[in-house]
Design a protein around this motif. Structure first.
Motif, PDB file in Angstrom:
ATOM      1  N   ASN A 216     -22.210 -13.824  58.590  1.00 29.00           N
ATOM      2  CA  ASN A 216     -22.997 -13.021  57.649  1.00 29.00           C
ATOM      3  C   ASN A 216     -23.946 -13.841  56.793  1.00 29.00           C
ATOM      4  O   ASN A 216     -24.647 -13.272  55.945  1.00 29.00           O
ATOM      5  CB  ASN A 216     -22.057 -12.233  56.729  1.00 29.00           C
ATOM      6  CG  ASN A 216     -21.359 -11.107  57.445  1.00 29.00           C
ATOM      7  OD1 ASN A 216     -21.880 -10.559  58.412  1.00 29.00           O
ATOM      8  ND2 ASN A 216     -20.172 -10.753  56.983  1.00 29.00           N
ATOM      9  N   TRP A 217     -23.970 -15.144  56.989  1.00 30.14           N
ATOM     10  CA  TRP A 217     -24.691 -16.007  56.051  1.00 30.14           C
ATOM     11  C   TRP A 217     -26.165 -15.632  55.894  1.00 30.14           C
ATOM     12  O   TRP A 217     -26.671 -15.506  54.781  1.00 30.14           O
ATOM     13  CB  TRP A 217     -24.571 -17.477  56.454  1.00 30.14           C
ATOM     14  CG  TRP A 217     -25.497 -18.354  55.666  1.00 30.14           C
ATOM     15  CD1 TRP A 217     -26.573 -19.052  56.113  1.00 30.14           C
ATOM     16  CD2 TRP A 217     -25.465 -18.582  54.246  1.00 30.14           C
ATOM     17  NE1 TRP A 217     -27.207 -19.707  55.091  1.00 30.14           N
ATOM     18  CE2 TRP A 217     -26.546 -19.432  53.926  1.00 30.14           C
ATOM     19  CE3 TRP A 217     -24.617 -18.149  53.220  1.00 30.14           C
ATOM     20  CZ2 TRP A 217     -26.797 -19.865  52.631  1.00 30.14           C
ATOM     21  CZ3 TRP A 217     -24.883 -18.578  51.913  1.00 30.14           C
ATOM     22  CH2 TRP A 217     -25.952 -19.428  51.637  1.00 30.14           C
ATOM     23  N   LEU A 218     -26.889 -15.450  56.985  1.00 28.14           N
ATOM     24  CA  LEU A 218     -28.328 -15.181  56.890  1.00 28.14           C
ATOM     25  C   LEU A 218     -28.618 -13.884  56.146  1.00 28.14           C
ATOM     26  O   LEU A 218     -29.521 -13.827  55.304  1.00 28.14           O
ATOM     27  CB  LEU A 218     -28.955 -15.146  58.281  1.00 28.14           C
ATOM     28  CG  LEU A 218     -29.068 -16.491  58.996  1.00 28.14           C
ATOM     29  CD1 LEU A 218     -29.668 -16.313  60.392  1.00 28.14           C
ATOM     30  CD2 LEU A 218     -29.909 -17.477  58.191  1.00 28.14           C
ATOM     31  N   SER A 219     -27.853 -12.835  56.439  1.00 28.62           N
ATOM     32  CA  SER A 219     -28.090 -11.559  55.756  1.00 28.62           C
ATOM     33  C   SER A 219     -27.687 -11.642  54.289  1.00 28.62           C
ATOM     34  O   SER A 219     -28.329 -11.026  53.425  1.00 28.62           O
ATOM     35  CB  SER A 219     -27.336 -10.421  56.452  1.00 28.62           C
ATOM     36  OG  SER A 219     -25.949 -10.649  56.444  1.00 28.62           O
ATOM     37  N   ILE A 220     -26.644 -12.405  53.993  1.00 26.04           N
ATOM     38  CA  ILE A 220     -26.226 -12.577  52.599  1.00 26.04           C
ATOM     39  C   ILE A 220     -27.266 -13.378  51.820  1.00 26.04           C
ATOM     40  O   ILE A 220     -27.582 -13.062  50.669  1.00 26.04           O
ATOM     41  CB  ILE A 220     -24.841 -13.256  52.534  1.00 26.04           C
ATOM     42  CG1 ILE A 220     -23.754 -12.249  52.942  1.00 26.04           C
ATOM     43  CG2 ILE A 220     -24.553 -13.800  51.137  1.00 26.04           C
ATOM     44  CD1 ILE A 220     -22.368 -12.827  53.016  1.00 26.04           C
ATOM     45  N   GLU A 221     -27.833 -14.382  52.454  1.00 28.80           N
ATOM     46  CA  GLU A 221     -28.869 -15.177  51.794  1.00 28.80           C
ATOM     47  C   GLU A 221     -30.097 -14.320  51.483  1.00 28.80           C
ATOM     48  O   GLU A 221     -30.702 -14.440  50.404  1.00 28.80           O
ATOM     49  CB  GLU A 221     -29.266 -16.359  52.680  1.00 28.80           C
ATOM     50  CG  GLU A 221     -30.197 -17.344  51.993  1.00 28.80           C
ATOM     51  CD  GLU A 221     -30.499 -18.531  52.880  1.00 28.80           C
ATOM     52  OE1 GLU A 221     -30.801 -18.318  54.081  1.00 28.80           O
ATOM     53  OE2 GLU A 221     -30.439 -19.674  52.399  1.00 28.80           O
ATOM     54  N   GLN A 222     -30.466 -13.425  52.408  1.00 25.22           N
ATOM     55  CA  GLN A 222     -31.594 -12.536  52.169  1.00 25.22           C
ATOM     56  C   GLN A 222     -31.286 -11.553  51.048  1.00 25.22           C
ATOM     57  O   GLN A 222     -32.148 -11.261  50.204  1.00 25.22           O
ATOM     58  CB  GLN A 222     -31.949 -11.771  53.445  1.00 25.22           C
ATOM     59  CG  GLN A 222     -33.166 -10.873  53.306  1.00 25.22           C
ATOM     60  CD  GLN A 222     -34.399 -11.628  52.844  1.00 25.22           C
ATOM     61  OE1 GLN A 222     -34.792 -12.625  53.454  1.00 25.22           O
ATOM     62  NE2 GLN A 222     -35.030 -11.156  51.773  1.00 25.22           N
ATOM     63  N   GLU A 223     -30.072 -11.048  51.031  1.00 24.90           N
ATOM     64  CA  GLU A 223     -29.653 -10.139  49.964  1.00 24.90           C
ATOM     65  C   GLU A 223     -29.697 -10.852  48.615  1.00 24.90           C
ATOM     66  O   GLU A 223     -30.110 -10.276  47.601  1.00 24.90           O
ATOM     67  CB  GLU A 223     -28.249  -9.635  50.258  1.00 24.90           C
ATOM     68  CG  GLU A 223     -27.769  -8.533  49.330  1.00 24.90           C
ATOM     69  CD  GLU A 223     -26.446  -7.930  49.768  1.00 24.90           C
ATOM     70  OE1 GLU A 223     -25.939  -7.052  49.042  1.00 24.90           O
ATOM     71  OE2 GLU A 223     -25.902  -8.335  50.816  1.00 24.90           O
ATOM     72  N   TYR A 224     -29.275 -12.096  48.602  1.00 25.20           N
ATOM     73  CA  TYR A 224     -29.300 -12.932  47.395  1.00 25.20           C
ATOM     74  C   TYR A 224     -30.725 -13.053  46.866  1.00 25.20           C
ATOM     75  O   TYR A 224     -30.982 -12.854  45.668  1.00 25.20           O
ATOM     76  CB  TYR A 224     -28.733 -14.294  47.756  1.00 25.20           C
ATOM     77  CG  TYR A 224     -28.660 -15.332  46.659  1.00 25.20           C
ATOM     78  CD1 TYR A 224     -28.092 -15.058  45.433  1.00 25.20           C
ATOM     79  CD2 TYR A 224     -29.130 -16.629  46.889  1.00 25.20           C
ATOM     80  CE1 TYR A 224     -27.998 -16.035  44.441  1.00 25.20           C
ATOM     81  CE2 TYR A 224     -29.035 -17.612  45.919  1.00 25.20           C
ATOM     82  CZ  TYR A 224     -28.471 -17.316  44.697  1.00 25.20           C
ATOM     83  OH  TYR A 224     -28.374 -18.287  43.734  1.00 25.20           O
TER      84      TYR A 224
END
Length: 268
Positions: free
Chosen positions: A231-239
């Motif tokens: 989930n890292w990439l989507s979490i980074e974008q959400e951040y």
């Protein structure tokens, strides 16, 4: 190290998020799974015009709870399918329909869907929006129609105005603060780091903050998604998206103070 009480100094302590009942939010997952399993069929049945949505019988009068005036509120879920629309969802407070734009539905992102549902239900509960006369006056003064924005620069400028409107501020702060409070309660040792980040964001560029080692764990706290490498990439974008909102609010001191006050109430 910055302490919570320092950040809350001279803040309106009566501030609080608009809280959608948890049992109502829990129904989002069932709705998500149903939409995911029948997405193509629903898209076919859904018009482009959000004023004439398709309402599956399963979603008629789907949410039943109280608005902020403690009056009964019954909300259906309706669908439209318009890739040219700027919104992923809308709320029709005249007909009490939460409108979902299936053109932007993400079958693998329950967390994003839950945020959308919470955002729109906050609108549904809001007397500022339910009172059509009052909202008309407010919108004439502060409203922004993002669909009429020109290039990227104009859109970004209008989007920042959009984030600062009273009704959108309420709707955006609720899911954001709920995510932060839930995750900080799981890992309270990161509370002061979060508060320092929220202080630094007033004077520092978002991307410079992201690059700092002291904040390298912060993206996880801004999401409902599982803390996995997948989930890292989507979490980074959400951040990035959430930091952009906070940065925008920080340019208006009264909104920034209100945001911190709402967050503080959930963290205490």
């Amino acid at each position: 190290m910055i302490k919570l009480l320092d950040l809350l100094n001279e803040i309106y302590l009566d501030e609080a998020i608009v809280r959608v009942p948890q049992e109502i939010l829990n129904k989002s997952k069932k709705a998500f799974n149903y939409i995911k399993s029948r997405l193509e069929d629903l898209k076919t049945k859904s018009p482009k015009d959000y004023n004439q949505p398709y309402i599956d019988s399963k979603f008629k009068d789907y949410f039943k709870f109280k608005d902020l005036k403690n009056q009964d509120l019954v909300i259906s879920i309706g669908f439209y399918n318009d890739s040219n629309d700027v919104g992923t969802g809308r709320i029709d407070t005249i007909n009490d329909i939460l409108l979902i734009n299936l053109a932007y539905f993400k079958p693998n992102d329950l967390a994003d869907f839950e945020d959308l549902i919470e955002h729109e239900l906050v609108h549904a509960m809001d007397p500022k929006i339910r009172d059509q006369r009052l909202f008309g006056i407010m919108y004439a003064k502060k409203g922004v129609d993002l669909s009429k924005s020109g290039g990227k620069s104009e859109y970004n400028k209008n989007y920042e105005k959009f984030l600062k409107t009273p009704w959108e501020f309420d709707a955006f702060t609720a899911p954001l603060i709920n995510k932060l409070a839930t995750n900080i309660k799981k890992s309270p040792e990161y509370r002061d780091i979060l508060l320092k980040l929220l202080s630094d964001i007033k004077t520092q560029d978002i991307y410079s903050l992201i690059d700092k080692d002291e904040y390298k764990q912060m993206p996880w706290f801004f999401s409902k998604k599982k803390w996995t490498s997948k989930n890292w990439l989507s979490i980074e974008q959400e951040y990035l998206t959430e930091l952009y909102k906070i940065k925008t609010w920080s340019t208006k001191p009264t909104l920034y103070k209100r945001f911190l006050s709402r967050l503080g109430k959930e963290l205490i």
